[in-house]
Design a protein around this motif. Structure first.
Motif, mmCIF file in Angstrom:
data_model
loop_
_atom_site.group_PDB
_atom_site.id
_atom_site.type_symbol
_atom_site.label_atom_id
_atom_site.label_comp_id
_atom_site.label_asym_id
_atom_site.label_seq_id
_atom_site.Cartn_x
_atom_site.Cartn_y
_atom_site.Cartn_z
ATOM 1 N N GLY A 110 -4.220 2.995 -7.341
ATOM 2 C CA GLY A 110 -4.089 2.062 -8.277
ATOM 3 C C GLY A 110 -2.960 1.815 -9.343
ATOM 4 N N GLU A 111 -2.767 3.066 -9.838
ATOM 5 C CA GLU A 111 -1.306 3.144 -10.615
ATOM 6 C C GLU A 111 0.084 2.677 -10.013
ATOM 7 N N THR A 129 0.967 -1.026 0.102
ATOM 8 C CA THR A 129 0.035 -0.039 0.034
ATOM 9 C C THR A 129 0.826 1.388 0.195
ATOM 10 N N VAL A 169 0.014 0.536 -7.197
ATOM 11 C CA VAL A 169 -0.196 -0.741 -6.940
ATOM 12 C C VAL A 169 0.166 -1.614 -8.356
ATOM 13 N N ALA A 170 -0.314 -1.242 -9.485
ATOM 14 C CA ALA A 170 -0.108 -1.753 -10.588
ATOM 15 C C ALA A 170 1.241 -2.039 -10.847
ATOM 16 N N GLU A 202 -6.002 7.881 -4.579
ATOM 17 C CA GLU A 202 -5.838 6.797 -5.910
ATOM 18 C C GLU A 202 -4.323 6.152 -6.212
ATOM 19 N N ALA A 255 -8.827 -8.371 -5.303
ATOM 20 C CA ALA A 255 -9.078 -6.861 -4.521
ATOM 21 C C ALA A 255 -8.206 -6.732 -3.563
#
Length: 97
Positions: free
Chosen positions: A17-18, A8, A20-21, A15, A38
């Motif tokens: 997501g980027e 994390t 974590v990707a 935001e 998830a």
């Protein structure tokens, strides 16, 4: 062994997501069997190779975040392979009864 982990990014806003990707990209490029859902990414392999991937994935996020949280859960069973799918298949088999 199976290792489920979650990286994390902290201090980067809501935001994530980027970032974590970036961690998931490292896992997928490792070539080890893996699955992302998830909450966690799970990797299967030998201790040293799995932990090296977790470290590299964490470092990929840390390169762009001032702080990183890491949660790791491991199932260590020497000599067992294919557990990533076998565990889920066992549960599905019991559910279909």
């Amino acid at each position: 062994m199976l290792v489920a982990f979650s990286v994390t990014p902290l201090g980067t806003g809501e935001e994530v997501g980027e970032l974590v990707a970036e961690a998931v990209r490292v896992v997928r490029e490792s070539g080890l069997p893996n699955r992302t859902d998830a909450m966690f990414t799970t990797i299967e392999g030998e201790w040293d190779e799995v932990m090296a991937v977790v470290k590299a994935a964490t470092e990929a996020v840390a390169a762009r975040a001032p702080r990183v949280g890491l949660v790791v859960k491991a199932d260590i069973r020497p000599g067992v392979t294919g557990a990533l799918d076998a565990k889920v298949e066992s549960v599905e088999r019991h559910l279909s009864r």
